[in-house]
Design a protein around this motif. Sequence first.
Motif, PDB file in Angstrom:
ATOM      1  N   LYS A 116      45.179  18.585  15.925  1.00  0.00           N
ATOM      2  CA  LYS A 116      45.372  20.014  15.619  1.00  0.00           C
ATOM      3  C   LYS A 116      45.994  20.190  14.234  1.00  0.00           C
ATOM      4  N   ARG A 117      47.029  19.411  13.955  1.00  0.00           N
ATOM      5  CA  ARG A 117      47.725  19.529  12.674  1.00  0.00           C
ATOM      6  C   ARG A 117      46.791  19.234  11.501  1.00  0.00           C
ATOM      7  N   VAL A 118      45.982  18.183  11.616  1.00  0.00           N
ATOM      8  CA  VAL A 118      45.124  17.802  10.502  1.00  0.00           C
ATOM      9  C   VAL A 118      43.999  18.825  10.304  1.00  0.00           C
ATOM     10  N   ILE A 119      43.489  19.399  11.371  1.00  0.00           N
ATOM     11  CA  ILE A 119      42.436  20.406  11.211  1.00  0.00           C
ATOM     12  C   ILE A 119      43.002  21.683  10.587  1.00  0.00           C
ATOM     13  N   LEU A 120      44.212  22.080  10.977  1.00  0.00           N
ATOM     14  CA  LEU A 120      44.837  23.245  10.321  1.00  0.00           C
ATOM     15  C   LEU A 120      45.065  22.965   8.835  1.00  0.00           C
ATOM     16  N   LYS A 121      45.444  21.738   8.508  1.00  0.00           N
ATOM     17  CA  LYS A 121      45.635  21.362   7.102  1.00  0.00           C
ATOM     18  C   LYS A 121      44.294  21.384   6.357  1.00  0.00           C
ATOM     19  N   ALA A 122      43.225  20.936   7.003  1.00  0.00           N
ATOM     20  CA  ALA A 122      41.898  20.970   6.379  1.00  0.00           C
ATOM     21  C   ALA A 122      41.455  22.406   6.135  1.00  0.00           C
ATOM     22  N   ILE A 123      41.776  23.307   7.039  1.00  0.00           N
ATOM     23  CA  ILE A 123      41.440  24.726   6.848  1.00  0.00           C
ATOM     24  C   ILE A 123      42.161  25.265   5.614  1.00  0.00           C
ATOM     25  N   GLU A 124      43.444  24.952   5.482  1.00  0.00           N
ATOM     26  CA  GLU A 124      44.205  25.382   4.305  1.00  0.00           C
ATOM     27  C   GLU A 124      43.601  24.801   3.032  1.00  0.00           C
TER      28      GLU A 124
END
Length: 131
Positions: A116-124
């Motif tokens: 979850k954390r890495v996908i939110l970071k990829a979105i940013e």
Amino acid sequence: MDTSGSFIQNQFCSYEIALKLKELGFNELCFGFYYNENNFEIAIPDVVEVICDKFNYIKAPLWQQVIEWFRNLHNIYIWISYSKGYDNPYSSYIITLNKTNGITTGYCKLYEESRKRVILKAIELCKTIHN
């Protein structure tokens, strides 16, 4: 093995992530959709497509589908590694095609937290690259 609805729903992105992906332009075929924050359904992709278009529902992609979407469309590569013997063994990484934007997003106790954390970071990151 848990065969309940929660097990199945956990294979799909959360509402929060699905909404952010829609804002980024995600429009792939999916098996799941949210018609609000608390209600999730599964259907064949053609039905999901029609329902989401007609009622402006949010498509719910599988986690792996999102990782591939970032790689194929945005040249953002995501992976999660495991280090045995540590209190927080899962670390998340993002690498862009030009390899200048390598990011470690931290360490988590659970794989799902790291994902979850890495996908939110990829979105940013994707918003930064394309703005």
